[in-house]
Write a protein that holds these residues in place. Structure first.
Motif, PDB file in Angstrom:
ATOM      1  N   SER A  67       8.379   7.270   3.345  1.00 51.77           N
ATOM      2  CA  SER A  67       7.806   7.267   4.845  1.00 51.77           C
ATOM      3  C   SER A  67       6.930   7.688   5.097  1.00 51.77           C
ATOM      4  CB  SER A  67       9.220   7.642   5.446  1.00 51.77           C
ATOM      5  OG  SER A  67       9.592   8.763   4.766  1.00 51.77           O
ATOM      6  N   LEU A  68       5.891   9.015   4.058  1.00 52.89           N
ATOM      7  CA  LEU A  68       5.453   9.922   4.725  1.00 52.89           C
ATOM      8  C   LEU A  68       4.208   9.076   4.047  1.00 52.89           C
ATOM      9  CD1 LEU A  68       5.755  13.268   2.455  1.00 52.89           C
ATOM     10  CD2 LEU A  68       6.281  12.630   5.279  1.00 52.89           C
ATOM     11  N   ALA A  69       3.549   7.584   3.601  1.00 48.59           N
ATOM     12  CA  ALA A  69       2.564   7.657   2.924  1.00 48.59           C
ATOM     13  C   ALA A  69       3.132   6.853   4.429  1.00 48.59           C
ATOM     14  CB  ALA A  69       2.711   6.812   1.588  1.00 48.59           C
ATOM     15  N   ALA A  70       3.413   6.070   4.672  1.00 49.22           N
ATOM     16  CA  ALA A  70       3.403   4.800   5.758  1.00 49.22           C
ATOM     17  C   ALA A  70       3.187   5.788   6.920  1.00 49.22           C
ATOM     18  CB  ALA A  70       5.172   4.167   6.279  1.00 49.22           C
ATOM     19  N   GLN A  71       3.783   6.860   7.428  1.00 45.24           N
ATOM     20  CA  GLN A  71       2.768   7.659   8.902  1.00 45.24           C
ATOM     21  C   GLN A  71       1.724   8.001   8.309  1.00 45.24           C
ATOM     22  OE1 GLN A  71       5.922  11.347   8.984  1.00 45.24           O
ATOM     23  NE2 GLN A  71       7.570  10.366   8.989  1.00 45.24           N
ATOM     24  N   GLU A  72       1.142   8.289   7.326  1.00 43.46           N
ATOM     25  CA  GLU A  72      -0.098   8.646   7.424  1.00 43.46           C
ATOM     26  C   GLU A  72      -0.833   6.990   7.850  1.00 43.46           C
ATOM     27  OE1 GLU A  72      -1.480  11.527   6.929  1.00 43.46           O
ATOM     28  OE2 GLU A  72       0.400  11.968   7.599  1.00 43.46           O
ATOM     29  N   LEU A 110       0.819  -1.104   0.063  1.00 42.83           N
ATOM     30  CA  LEU A 110      -0.121  -0.236   0.076  1.00 42.83           C
ATOM     31  C   LEU A 110       1.158   1.002  -0.140  1.00 42.83           C
ATOM     32  CD1 LEU A 110      -2.806   1.376   0.614  1.00 42.83           C
ATOM     33  CD2 LEU A 110      -2.908   1.156   2.550  1.00 42.83           C
ATOM     34  N   ASP A 111       1.272   1.169   0.977  1.00 41.29           N
ATOM     35  CA  ASP A 111       2.916   2.388   0.750  1.00 41.29           C
ATOM     36  C   ASP A 111       3.704   2.926  -0.122  1.00 41.29           C
ATOM     37  OD1 ASP A 111       4.673   0.452   1.213  1.00 41.29           O
ATOM     38  OD2 ASP A 111       5.813   1.504   2.684  1.00 41.29           O
ATOM     39  N   LYS A 112       3.667   1.513  -0.859  1.00 43.56           N
ATOM     40  CA  LYS A 112       4.359   2.075  -2.276  1.00 43.56           C
ATOM     41  C   LYS A 112       3.522   2.644  -3.453  1.00 43.56           C
ATOM     42  CE  LYS A 112       8.278  -0.027  -4.598  1.00 43.56           C
ATOM     43  NZ  LYS A 112       9.264  -1.503  -4.610  1.00 43.56           N
ATOM     44  N   TRP A 113       2.379   1.771  -3.618  1.00 43.57           N
ATOM     45  CA  TRP A 113       1.033   2.329  -4.275  1.00 43.57           C
ATOM     46  C   TRP A 113       1.063   3.988  -4.455  1.00 43.57           C
ATOM     47  CZ3 TRP A 113      -3.565   3.934  -4.992  1.00 43.57           C
ATOM     48  CH2 TRP A 113      -4.046   4.032  -5.787  1.00 43.57           C
ATOM     49  N   PRO A 130       0.660  -0.387   6.494  1.00 38.77           N
ATOM     50  CA  PRO A 130       1.798   0.243   5.074  1.00 38.77           C
ATOM     51  C   PRO A 130       1.751  -1.586   4.308  1.00 38.77           C
ATOM     52  CG  PRO A 130       2.848   0.875   7.171  1.00 38.77           C
ATOM     53  CD  PRO A 130       1.978   0.404   8.039  1.00 38.77           C
ATOM     54  N   ALA A 131       2.544  -2.876   4.941  1.00 35.52           N
ATOM     55  CA  ALA A 131       2.718  -3.588   4.175  1.00 35.52           C
ATOM     56  C   ALA A 131       1.539  -4.211   3.803  1.00 35.52           C
ATOM     57  CB  ALA A 131       3.373  -4.517   5.195  1.00 35.52           C
ATOM     58  N   ARG A 132       0.298  -4.057   3.749  1.00 31.19           N
ATOM     59  CA  ARG A 132      -0.663  -4.521   3.317  1.00 31.19           C
ATOM     60  C   ARG A 132      -0.370  -4.086   1.575  1.00 31.19           C
ATOM     61  NH1 ARG A 132      -5.695  -4.828   0.753  1.00 31.19           N
ATOM     62  NH2 ARG A 132      -7.430  -5.062   1.814  1.00 31.19           N
TER      63      ARG A 132
END
Length: 126
Positions: A20-25, A6-9, A40-42
């Motif tokens: 990292s901003l995506a993972a924080q959110e 998810l964070d990568k997408w 984030p790893a979903r």
């Protein structure tokens, strides 16, 4: 590729500047996948609905394609499609903000503004 983190997408689709901003959110529960809180790893797949609570009202997008690389904005826009309900809700919110009164006009106490000082000086004859 049929699944992607998810964070990568979110990073590749240009919703966030860095992973990292995506993972924080995501960790702050500002991103949901198919109506459920996510991590984030979903793993995300085509057809999933992602709700982003970046601004009011939240944006609801459908995953159209997956990409592990961050490309230009025109390419990133092809990775998702915003739902019609989300588009209508955001347009309605924008219209409400446009029609809302200016908050500074209601502020009457405190230091006078530059305009107020000039009006006071004119009234005093200076």
């Amino acid at each position: 590729m049929d699944r992607l983190r998810l964070d990568k997408w979110l990073w590749a689709a240009r919703f966030y500047k860095t992973r990292s901003l995506a993972a924080q959110e995501i960790n702050k529960a500002r991103v949901e996948v198919n109506g459920l809180a996510a991590k984030p790893a979903r793993e995300l797949s085509v057809g999933d609905l992602v709700r982003l609570k970046k601004e009011q009202p939240a944006m609801l997008v459908k995953v159209i394609a997956l990409s592990a690389v961050r490309g230009p904005a025109t390419v990133a826009r092809l990775l998702y499609e915003e739902t019609p309900d989300s588009v209508a809700a955001r347009a309605h919110a924008a219209e409400q903000r446009r029609l809302a009164p200016e908050p500074a006009l209601a502020h009457t106490e405190g230091r006078p503004t530059k305009r107020d000082r000039r009006e006071l000086e004119r009234a005093r004859g200076r």
